[in-house]
Enzyme design. Structure first.
Site, mmCIF file in Angstrom:
data_model
loop_
_atom_site.group_PDB
_atom_site.id
_atom_site.type_symbol
_atom_site.label_atom_id
_atom_site.label_comp_id
_atom_site.label_asym_id
_atom_site.label_seq_id
_atom_site.Cartn_x
_atom_site.Cartn_y
_atom_site.Cartn_z
ATOM 1 N NE ARG A 43 1.455 7.389 -17.416
ATOM 2 C CZ ARG A 43 1.752 8.141 -16.393
ATOM 3 N NH1 ARG A 43 1.533 7.714 -15.174
ATOM 4 N NH2 ARG A 43 2.274 9.327 -16.568
ATOM 5 N NE ARG A 62 9.883 11.189 -12.078
ATOM 6 C CZ ARG A 62 9.231 10.747 -13.142
ATOM 7 N NH1 ARG A 62 8.176 9.995 -12.992
ATOM 8 N NH2 ARG A 62 9.642 11.041 -14.346
ATOM 9 N N PRO A 63 11.219 15.830 -7.444
ATOM 10 C CG PRO A 63 12.969 16.676 -6.157
ATOM 11 C CD PRO A 63 12.388 15.399 -6.694
ATOM 12 C CB CYS A 105 5.039 9.965 -9.590
ATOM 13 S SG CYS A 105 6.718 9.535 -9.965
ATOM 14 N NE ARG A 156 7.182 13.630 -11.848
ATOM 15 C CZ ARG A 156 7.567 14.640 -11.095
ATOM 16 N NH1 ARG A 156 6.872 14.986 -10.064
ATOM 17 N NH2 ARG A 156 8.677 15.308 -11.377
ATOM 18 C CB ILE A 159 17.726 7.178 -11.964
ATOM 19 C CG1 ILE A 159 18.907 6.710 -12.836
ATOM 20 C CG2 ILE A 159 17.085 8.450 -12.534
ATOM 21 C CD1 ILE A 159 20.033 7.691 -13.026
HETATM 22 N N1 EPU Z 1 15.544 15.460 -9.686
HETATM 23 C C1 EPU Z 1 15.587 16.375 -8.653
HETATM 24 N N2 EPU Z 1 15.196 17.659 -8.934
HETATM 25 C C2 EPU Z 1 14.775 18.051 -10.164
HETATM 26 C C3 EPU Z 1 14.747 17.116 -11.210
HETATM 27 C C4 EPU Z 1 15.139 15.813 -10.928
HETATM 28 O O1 EPU Z 1 15.946 16.052 -7.525
HETATM 29 O O2 EPU Z 1 14.446 19.240 -10.336
HETATM 30 C C5 EPU Z 1 15.937 14.062 -9.428
HETATM 31 C C6 EPU Z 1 14.723 13.124 -9.551
HETATM 32 O O3 EPU Z 1 13.981 13.075 -8.358
HETATM 33 C C7 EPU Z 1 15.373 11.811 -9.902
HETATM 34 C C8 EPU Z 1 16.583 12.240 -10.745
HETATM 35 O O4 EPU Z 1 16.807 13.623 -10.445
HETATM 36 O O5 EPU Z 1 15.805 11.162 -8.744
HETATM 37 C C9 EPU Z 1 16.418 12.073 -12.234
HETATM 38 O O6 EPU Z 1 15.221 12.647 -12.673
HETATM 39 P P1 EPU Z 1 15.005 13.276 -14.122
HETATM 40 O O7 EPU Z 1 14.588 14.693 -13.911
HETATM 41 O O8 EPU Z 1 16.149 13.002 -15.016
HETATM 42 O O9 EPU Z 1 13.742 12.444 -14.605
HETATM 43 P P2 EPU Z 1 12.511 13.014 -15.386
HETATM 44 O O10 EPU Z 1 12.986 14.055 -16.314
HETATM 45 O O11 EPU Z 1 11.412 13.343 -14.446
HETATM 46 C C10 EPU Z 1 12.695 11.384 -17.438
HETATM 47 C C11 EPU Z 1 11.781 10.403 -18.119
HETATM 48 C C12 EPU Z 1 11.613 9.180 -17.229
HETATM 49 C C13 EPU Z 1 12.988 8.561 -16.999
HETATM 50 C C14 EPU Z 1 13.925 9.609 -16.374
HETATM 51 C C15 EPU Z 1 15.347 9.108 -16.185
HETATM 52 C C16 EPU Z 1 10.357 11.823 -19.462
HETATM 53 C C17 EPU Z 1 9.007 12.390 -19.713
HETATM 54 N N3 EPU Z 1 10.498 11.046 -18.375
HETATM 55 O O12 EPU Z 1 12.053 11.740 -16.210
HETATM 56 O O13 EPU Z 1 10.798 8.259 -17.945
HETATM 57 O O14 EPU Z 1 12.868 7.465 -16.123
HETATM 58 O O15 EPU Z 1 13.965 10.784 -17.211
HETATM 59 O O16 EPU Z 1 15.895 8.721 -17.380
HETATM 60 O O17 EPU Z 1 11.286 12.053 -20.222
HETATM 61 C C18 EPU Z 1 9.297 6.440 -18.174
HETATM 62 O O18 EPU Z 1 9.267 6.654 -19.390
HETATM 63 O O19 EPU Z 1 8.797 5.394 -17.656
HETATM 64 C C19 EPU Z 1 9.911 7.422 -17.276
HETATM 65 C C20 EPU Z 1 9.661 7.469 -15.979
#
Ligand code: EPU
Length: 417
Positions: A397, A122-123, A117, A93, A327
């Site tokens: 990963r 995760r939108p 996922c 993603r 989260i």
């Molecule tokens: N969310 C929305 N809309 C959006 C973006 C996020 O509703 O446009 C929601 C998500 O569905 C979730 C929350 O906001 O419920 C937080 O999501 P965030 O966007 O912060 O997560 P991410 O950026 O997709 C990153 C890490 C994750 C980590 C999370 C939280 C990367 C590549 N991934 O994901 O890492 O769990 O932040 O800290 O940086 C991992 O390494 O195992 C992993 C999943």
């Protein structure tokens, strides 16, 4: 499909080194789309997710060469393609992180829609709304998100939630926008800070780094540079729990405790002593493990990425603990698997209650995602008998050569494909 087979109960000891941060590396690699030139990056972890990102950047026209373990040279002689295809976005993603820098440099991007996922829906709506604030037109066709702008124009963006990759994507779009962008409620994760530090080294003007308000003054031109990625705080946390489970006999090298303040506070409350001796960190249990009440939160709160591993420690606590997951909506997938090993964990809505047990006993389990897999490895190492972890490829990963590094500590673990 890979399996890890662990014969538990071996006494582990020795030194384990923390690698570079996966979640800093991924956006840092995509930032090279913003400016032509030659970059050399060090402390890059050798991971499946990093390979996927390298494949994607090659597809977009960058030339990438591994110079030595953990060191890569990236040459940007112009972007040849602005489309991130389905296979690569489906494989990871975080591939969506090319959208911001493609907009910043080419003002155009077409990225396959990231689906749900294993850990939740995760939108990417917060990313897209933020791009629209910067003057980008977003359309969707045949499962692709198209983004295009005549010119990106700085704006004030109020994030409804401090999304990590959302903040990173928006910063990378804003660095070359006309004028000033403010991102309110920005994610404060150290990996966001690491990306911003790289961008400033490239000539960007970002202030408020590591706070929830980022101010970005757009510049016309950025240039390539060299950069060293910060250590992976989720590896550090995972290894601190590992060290505690083996009474401090495991010494962690390259750990930075300042990246994990809330995590350290919580595990100290559980009766774990975290010690720094010279360049090493270790952890041990003082008398017994006290039950804890933990809630995951955006940084600097307790990280969701360490909640499954903490659960393994709390399985051995002297009483009932709770973990509230705030989260992701589907991040307790390790629970039925840990219960197969003899844990006593129940889930009600977004809270898991963990009742301490005397011991865990090996059996066959499945790693449903990366961090659930890490929890099962920790559990397998302390369980009696043999634990077989199916779908162990998830671990590759995010943890470089975990099997080799654990074998070096004396673990009886092998990978079967
Ligand atoms: N969310 C929305 N809309 C959006 C973006 C996020 O509703 O446009 C929601 C998500 O569905 C979730 C929350 O906001 O419920 C937080 O999501 P965030 O966007 O912060 O997560 P991410 O950026 O997709 C990153 C890490 C994750 C980590 C999370 C939280 C990367 C590549 N991934 O994901 O890492 O769990 O932040 O800290 O940086 C991992 O390494 O195992 C992993 C999943």
């Amino acid at each position: 499909m890979a399996k890890f087979i662990i014969k538990g109960g071996k006494k582990l000891s020795g030194e384990i080194e923390v690698k570079g941060a996966k979640n800093a590396t991924l956006p840092i690699l995509t930032a090279t789309l913003l400016a032509s030139g030659v970059y050399t990056f060090s402390n890059i972890p050798e991971l499946k997710d990093v390979e996927v990102m390298i494949d994607l950047l090659r597809h977009l026209g960058l030339v990438i060469k591994k110079l030595a373990p953990h060191t890569y040279r990236i040459t940007n002689q112009g972007i040849k393609n602005i489309e991130a295809p389905y296979e690569l976005v489906k494989a990871m993603r975080a591939s969506f992180l090319v959208m911001g820098p493609l907009l910043g440099s080419a003002k155009k991007a077409r990225v396959s829609m990231p689906g749900g996922c294993a850990i939740g829906a995760r939108p990417v709506n917060f990313h897209l709304n933020g791009f629209e604030n910067l003057g980008v037109k977003i359309t969707v066709d045949h499962g692709f998100i198209n983004a295009e702008a005549k010119e990106l124009i700085g704006a004030e963006i109020n994030l409804p939630f401090p999304t990590v990759t959302g903040t990173e994507n928006l910063v990378m779009a804003a660095v070359k926008a006309k004028g000033r962008t403010i991102i309110n409620n920005a994610a404060r994760e150290p990996e966001v800070g690491d990306l911003c530090n790289l961008l400033n080294k490239m000539g960007a003007k970002i202030s408020g780094i590591n706070t929830d308000k980022l101010e970005i003054n757009g510049v016309d031109k950025l240039q390539a540079c060299d950069y060293e990625v910060i250590p992976d705080r989720i590896e550090i946390g995972t290894f601190i729990i590992l060290s505690a489970l083996f009474q401090g006999k495991i010494l962690i090298k390259n750990a930075r405790l300042d990246l994990l303040v809330d995590f350290i506070k919580k595990i100290e409350k559980a009766g774990i002593i975290v010690e720094k001796t010279g360049e090493y960190i270790s952890a041990k249990i003082f008398k017994k493990i006290n039950p804890l009440k933990v809630a995951t939160e955006p940084y600097p709160g307790f990280p969701t990425d360490l909640q499954p591993q903490l659960m393994v420690l709390l399985n051995l606590a002297n009483g009932d603990s709770t973990i509230e997951e705030n989260i992701f909506e589907n991040r307790f997938r390790q629970v039925p698997e840990l219960n197969r090993l003899g844990a006593k964990i129940t889930i009600f809505e977004k809270t898991a209650t963990i009742t301490g047990v005397e011991k865990l006993t090996g059996t066959e389990v499945t790693a449903t995602d990366l961090r659930a897999g890490a929890a099962l490895v920790l559990a397998g190492l302390i369980a009696e008998n043999t634990t077989t972890i199916n779908e162990a490829e998830h671990l590759e990963r995010g943890y470089e050569d975990l099997v080799g590094r654990l074998q070096a500590l004396g673990a009886d673990i092998k990978k079967q494909t």
